[in-house]
Design a protein around this motif. Structure first.
Motif, PDB file in Angstrom:
ATOM      1  N   LEU A   1       0.841  -1.205   0.000  1.00 53.85           N
ATOM      2  CA  LEU A   1       0.000   0.000   0.000  1.00 53.85           C
ATOM      3  C   LEU A   1       0.871   1.247   0.000  1.00 53.85           C
ATOM      4  CD1 LEU A   1      -2.763   1.396   0.154  1.00 53.85           C
ATOM      5  CD2 LEU A   1      -2.646   1.134   2.653  1.00 53.85           C
ATOM      6  N   GLN A   2       1.933   1.238   0.791  1.00 52.69           N
ATOM      7  CA  GLN A   2       2.860   2.377   0.813  1.00 52.69           C
ATOM      8  C   GLN A   2       3.426   2.629  -0.584  1.00 52.69           C
ATOM      9  OE1 GLN A   2       4.265   4.500   3.147  1.00 52.69           O
ATOM     10  NE2 GLN A   2       3.875   3.596   5.129  1.00 52.69           N
ATOM     11  N   LYS A   3       3.957   1.569  -1.184  1.00 50.27           N
ATOM     12  CA  LYS A   3       4.628   1.700  -2.481  1.00 50.27           C
ATOM     13  C   LYS A   3       3.657   2.114  -3.588  1.00 50.27           C
ATOM     14  CE  LYS A   3       7.223  -0.971  -5.883  1.00 50.27           C
ATOM     15  NZ  LYS A   3       7.682  -2.297  -6.268  1.00 50.27           N
ATOM     16  N   GLU A   4       2.501   1.473  -3.650  1.00 51.47           N
ATOM     17  CA  GLU A   4       1.575   1.687  -4.763  1.00 51.47           C
ATOM     18  C   GLU A   4       0.670   2.905  -4.604  1.00 51.47           C
ATOM     19  OE1 GLU A   4      -0.567  -1.909  -5.651  1.00 51.47           O
ATOM     20  OE2 GLU A   4       1.276  -3.090  -5.755  1.00 51.47           O
ATOM     21  N   VAL A   5       0.485   3.380  -3.361  1.00 48.96           N
ATOM     22  CA  VAL A   5      -0.440   4.497  -3.152  1.00 48.96           C
ATOM     23  C   VAL A   5       0.177   5.611  -2.314  1.00 48.96           C
ATOM     24  CG1 VAL A   5      -2.699   5.201  -2.224  1.00 48.96           C
ATOM     25  CG2 VAL A   5      -2.460   2.976  -3.344  1.00 48.96           C
ATOM     26  N   LEU A   6       0.534   5.312  -1.077  1.00 41.79           N
ATOM     27  CA  LEU A   6       0.868   6.355  -0.111  1.00 41.79           C
ATOM     28  C   LEU A   6       2.153   7.112  -0.404  1.00 41.79           C
ATOM     29  CD1 LEU A   6      -0.160   4.501   3.174  1.00 41.79           C
ATOM     30  CD2 LEU A   6      -1.569   5.896   1.643  1.00 41.79           C
TER      31      LEU A   6
ATOM     32  N   GLY B   1      -6.914  -6.308  11.060  1.00 42.98           N
ATOM     33  CA  GLY B   1      -5.774  -6.679  10.227  1.00 42.98           C
ATOM     34  C   GLY B   1      -5.106  -5.440   9.663  1.00 42.98           C
ATOM     35  N   TYR B   2      -3.950  -5.664   9.091  1.00 41.93           N
ATOM     36  CA  TYR B   2      -3.159  -4.558   8.544  1.00 41.93           C
ATOM     37  C   TYR B   2      -2.936  -4.771   7.058  1.00 41.93           C
ATOM     38  CZ  TYR B   2      -2.284  -4.093  13.499  1.00 41.93           C
ATOM     39  OH  TYR B   2      -2.439  -3.984  14.849  1.00 41.93           O
TER      40      TYR B   2
ATOM     41  N   GLY C   1      -8.583  -0.475   3.132  1.00 40.53           N
ATOM     42  CA  GLY C   1      -7.297  -1.151   3.284  1.00 40.53           C
ATOM     43  C   GLY C   1      -6.554  -1.061   1.972  1.00 40.53           C
ATOM     44  N   TYR C   2      -5.900  -2.141   1.616  1.00 40.88           N
ATOM     45  CA  TYR C   2      -5.209  -2.192   0.333  1.00 40.88           C
ATOM     46  C   TYR C   2      -6.254  -2.341  -0.770  1.00 40.88           C
ATOM     47  CZ  TYR C   2      -2.497  -3.819  -3.605  1.00 40.88           C
ATOM     48  OH  TYR C   2      -1.958  -3.944  -4.847  1.00 40.88           O
ATOM     49  N   VAL C   3      -6.101  -1.544  -1.822  1.00 45.33           N
ATOM     50  CA  VAL C   3      -6.965  -1.635  -3.001  1.00 45.33           C
ATOM     51  C   VAL C   3      -6.041  -1.764  -4.206  1.00 45.33           C
ATOM     52  CG1 VAL C   3      -8.687  -0.450  -4.418  1.00 45.33           C
ATOM     53  CG2 VAL C   3      -8.773  -0.222  -1.920  1.00 45.33           C
TER      54      VAL C   3
ATOM     55  N   GLY D   1     -12.071   5.603  -3.646  1.00 52.99           N
ATOM     56  CA  GLY D   1     -12.722   5.069  -2.456  1.00 52.99           C
ATOM     57  C   GLY D   1     -12.594   5.998  -1.258  1.00 52.99           C
ATOM     58  N   ALA D   2     -11.401   6.581  -1.092  1.00 54.62           N
ATOM     59  CA  ALA D   2     -11.179   7.510   0.014  1.00 54.62           C
ATOM     60  C   ALA D   2     -12.064   8.748  -0.127  1.00 54.62           C
ATOM     61  CB  ALA D   2      -9.707   7.923   0.057  1.00 54.62           C
TER      62      ALA D   2
END
Length: 154
Positions: free
Chosen positions: A58-63, A108-109, A134-136, A146-147
């Motif tokens: 999630l960090q790499k692909e989005v955040l 979960g994370y 979560g992860y999308v 979504g956010a």
């Protein structure tokens, strides 16, 4: 050709720097004060930064993308609530993160909760939960769509 490569390198560096300029708060009290003053909701990222593969994804692909950085600066106050296995944390941060984990019933994370927060007259923080994700898959665009749906509820 060399000039083109130099220009591309500089452009890529500028985009990477933009994504890294985001301020992730770890103190919920400070983040709440900032949220109240800016009227922006909190984005609370529950993560296991040094062991959770989906969190890293999630960090790499989005955040850590320029699209997310631009969106976050305009829309939310960022809070990282980390549950590392190897990195040291202060007892205060561990306790704060555990209480928030329990309050939001994180199972979960990664889990990302959006909430409005305010302090009452006693200085206690109250949350108005807006929703979670979560992860999308698919990179920043579907995640941000979504956010946006979640924070528009506010």
């Amino acid at each position: 050709m060399k000039k083109l490569l130099v220009i591309l390198f500089i452009a890529f560096g500028a985009l990477s720097t933009q994504a890294q300029e985001l301020e992730w708060h770890t103190d919920i009290a400070k983040a709440t004060s900032l949220s109240e003053s800016t009227k922006k909701p909190l984005l609370m990222f529950f993560t296991g930064s040094d062991w959770c593969g989906w969190c890293m994804k999630l960090q790499k692909e989005v955040l850590k993308t320029p699209e997310f950085a631009k969106w976050a600066k305009e829309n939310v106050i960022l809070v990282e609530l980390d549950f590392p296995r190897r990195a040291a944390q202060s007892p205060e941060i561990k306790n704060q993160n555990a209480q928030l984990n329990q309050f939001f019933k994180v199972r979960g994370y990664p889990t990302v909760w959006f909430a409005k927060a305010s302090k009452n007259s006693e200085g206690k923080i109250a949350f108005d939960a807006l929703g979670s994700t979560g992860y999308v898959a698919g990179g920043p665009t579907p995640w941000l769509d979504g956010a946006n749906k979640i924070i528009k509820k506010s």
